[in-house]
Design a protein around this motif. Structure first.
Motif, mmCIF file in Angstrom:
data_model
loop_
_atom_site.group_PDB
_atom_site.id
_atom_site.type_symbol
_atom_site.label_atom_id
_atom_site.label_comp_id
_atom_site.label_asym_id
_atom_site.label_seq_id
_atom_site.Cartn_x
_atom_site.Cartn_y
_atom_site.Cartn_z
ATOM 1 N N ILE A 1 0.837 -1.200 0.000
ATOM 2 C CA ILE A 1 0.000 0.000 0.000
ATOM 3 C C ILE A 1 0.871 1.249 0.000
ATOM 4 O O ILE A 1 0.540 2.254 -0.637
ATOM 5 C CB ILE A 1 -0.980 -0.032 1.179
ATOM 6 C CG1 ILE A 1 -2.031 -1.114 0.909
ATOM 7 C CG2 ILE A 1 -1.642 1.315 1.393
ATOM 8 C CD1 ILE A 1 -2.990 -1.361 2.027
ATOM 9 N N GLY A 2 2.009 1.202 0.678
ATOM 10 C CA GLY A 2 2.939 2.336 0.646
ATOM 11 C C GLY A 2 3.496 2.574 -0.745
ATOM 12 O O GLY A 2 3.663 3.721 -1.176
ATOM 13 N N HIS B 1 0.826 4.199 -2.752
ATOM 14 C CA HIS B 1 0.753 5.623 -2.412
ATOM 15 C C HIS B 1 1.888 6.407 -3.065
ATOM 16 O O HIS B 1 1.681 7.521 -3.562
ATOM 17 C CB HIS B 1 0.794 5.815 -0.900
ATOM 18 C CG HIS B 1 0.928 7.247 -0.496
ATOM 19 N ND1 HIS B 1 -0.088 8.163 -0.686
ATOM 20 C CD2 HIS B 1 1.953 7.935 0.052
ATOM 21 C CE1 HIS B 1 0.313 9.344 -0.263
ATOM 22 N NE2 HIS B 1 1.555 9.230 0.195
ATOM 23 N N THR C 1 0.931 6.523 -6.934
ATOM 24 C CA THR C 1 -0.326 7.103 -7.388
ATOM 25 C C THR C 1 -0.868 8.220 -6.498
ATOM 26 O O THR C 1 -1.699 9.000 -6.947
ATOM 27 C CB THR C 1 -1.418 6.022 -7.487
ATOM 28 O OG1 THR C 1 -1.671 5.508 -6.179
ATOM 29 C CG2 THR C 1 -1.013 4.905 -8.415
ATOM 30 N N GLY C 2 -0.449 8.262 -5.235
ATOM 31 C CA GLY C 2 -0.973 9.260 -4.318
ATOM 32 C C GLY C 2 -2.184 8.782 -3.544
ATOM 33 O O GLY C 2 -2.724 9.520 -2.723
ATOM 34 N N TRP C 3 -2.647 7.547 -3.765
ATOM 35 C CA TRP C 3 -3.782 7.002 -3.006
ATOM 36 C C TRP C 3 -3.321 6.612 -1.613
ATOM 37 O O TRP C 3 -2.149 6.500 -1.338
ATOM 38 C CB TRP C 3 -4.351 5.777 -3.686
ATOM 39 C CG TRP C 3 -4.929 6.002 -5.043
ATOM 40 C CD1 TRP C 3 -5.201 7.194 -5.640
ATOM 41 C CD2 TRP C 3 -5.282 5.001 -5.981
ATOM 42 N NE1 TRP C 3 -5.707 7.000 -6.887
ATOM 43 C CE2 TRP C 3 -5.777 5.654 -7.126
ATOM 44 C CE3 TRP C 3 -5.249 3.626 -5.982
ATOM 45 C CZ2 TRP C 3 -6.226 4.974 -8.248
ATOM 46 C CZ3 TRP C 3 -5.698 2.944 -7.094
ATOM 47 C CH2 TRP C 3 -6.178 3.618 -8.206
ATOM 48 N N PHE C 4 -4.264 6.352 -0.725
ATOM 49 C CA PHE C 4 -3.999 5.908 0.641
ATOM 50 C C PHE C 4 -3.062 6.886 1.356
ATOM 51 O O PHE C 4 -2.028 6.520 1.880
ATOM 52 C CB PHE C 4 -3.386 4.498 0.679
ATOM 53 C CG PHE C 4 -4.197 3.456 -0.015
ATOM 54 C CD1 PHE C 4 -5.400 3.040 0.518
ATOM 55 C CD2 PHE C 4 -3.761 2.891 -1.189
ATOM 56 C CE1 PHE C 4 -6.148 2.070 -0.117
ATOM 57 C CE2 PHE C 4 -4.495 1.920 -1.833
ATOM 58 C CZ PHE C 4 -5.701 1.507 -1.301
ATOM 59 N N GLY C 5 -3.441 8.133 1.409
ATOM 60 C CA GLY C 5 -2.581 9.191 1.915
ATOM 61 C C GLY C 5 -2.113 9.045 3.350
ATOM 62 O O GLY C 5 -1.006 9.422 3.673
ATOM 63 N N TYR C 6 -2.931 8.522 4.231
ATOM 64 C CA TYR C 6 -2.550 8.453 5.640
ATOM 65 C C TYR C 6 -2.269 7.031 6.079
ATOM 66 O O TYR C 6 -2.449 6.672 7.223
ATOM 67 C CB TYR C 6 -3.664 9.047 6.512
ATOM 68 C CG TYR C 6 -3.841 10.512 6.245
ATOM 69 C CD1 TYR C 6 -2.907 11.412 6.721
ATOM 70 C CD2 TYR C 6 -4.904 10.977 5.499
ATOM 71 C CE1 TYR C 6 -3.040 12.764 6.465
ATOM 72 C CE2 TYR C 6 -5.049 12.321 5.241
ATOM 73 C CZ TYR C 6 -4.117 13.207 5.730
ATOM 74 O OH TYR C 6 -4.252 14.531 5.474
ATOM 75 N N TRP C 7 -1.804 6.201 5.192
ATOM 76 C CA TRP C 7 -1.592 4.787 5.485
ATOM 77 C C TRP C 7 -0.113 4.509 5.694
ATOM 78 O O TRP C 7 0.733 5.018 5.000
ATOM 79 C CB TRP C 7 -2.106 3.963 4.307
ATOM 80 C CG TRP C 7 -2.123 2.511 4.599
ATOM 81 C CD1 TRP C 7 -1.105 1.652 4.446
ATOM 82 C CD2 TRP C 7 -3.202 1.744 5.086
ATOM 83 N NE1 TRP C 7 -1.470 0.396 4.806
ATOM 84 C CE2 TRP C 7 -2.760 0.425 5.199
ATOM 85 C CE3 TRP C 7 -4.497 2.049 5.448
ATOM 86 C CZ2 TRP C 7 -3.583 -0.595 5.653
ATOM 87 C CZ3 TRP C 7 -5.307 1.023 5.885
ATOM 88 C CH2 TRP C 7 -4.848 -0.279 5.992
ATOM 89 N N ARG D 1 5.764 6.758 6.803
ATOM 90 C CA ARG D 1 5.698 8.216 6.652
ATOM 91 C C ARG D 1 5.789 8.929 7.988
ATOM 92 O O ARG D 1 5.985 10.126 8.050
ATOM 93 C CB ARG D 1 4.433 8.630 5.914
ATOM 94 C CG ARG D 1 3.149 8.225 6.597
ATOM 95 C CD ARG D 1 1.936 8.600 5.764
ATOM 96 N NE ARG D 1 1.756 10.017 5.663
ATOM 97 C CZ ARG D 1 1.063 10.746 6.535
ATOM 98 N NH1 ARG D 1 0.500 10.166 7.560
ATOM 99 N NH2 ARG D 1 0.939 12.036 6.377
#
Length: 87
Positions: A18-19, A22, A25-31, A35
């Motif tokens: 998922i990272g 992100h 693509t920029g999806w899953f911003g707070y996952w 980070r």
């Protein structure tokens, strides 16, 4: 223990994948925990890729170790405990 290692491996693999999604693509911003670690700033993609690899290793190790233990020769009995030697 095998199931626990596999569950941890799956979680690490999912966080890494998922990272990477992100990062690309920029999806899953707070996952993801990466980070939130300041020393990995600028190296998030590499850290997520390493997490994917670590997850794959954690998923495969229980199977590899289990197969190796099954192929191992049986342990020798303690002297005096061998039923064939009793007379």
């Amino acid at each position: 223990m095998k199931k626990a290692t596999e569950v941890v491996g799956l979680l690490v693999l999912l966080h890494g994948a998922i990272g990477l999604i992100h990062a690309w693509t920029g999806w899953f911003g707070y996952w993801g925990p990466v980070r939130r670690l300041p020393f990995l700033e600028g190296h998030e993609g590499s850290a997520h890729f390493a997490m994917v690899l670590a997850g794959l290793v954690l998923l495969s190790v229980p199977t590899i170790v289990g197969d190796a233990l099954q192929r191992r020769a049986p342990a020798r009995p303690i002297s005096g405990a061998d039923p064939a030697r009793r007379g």
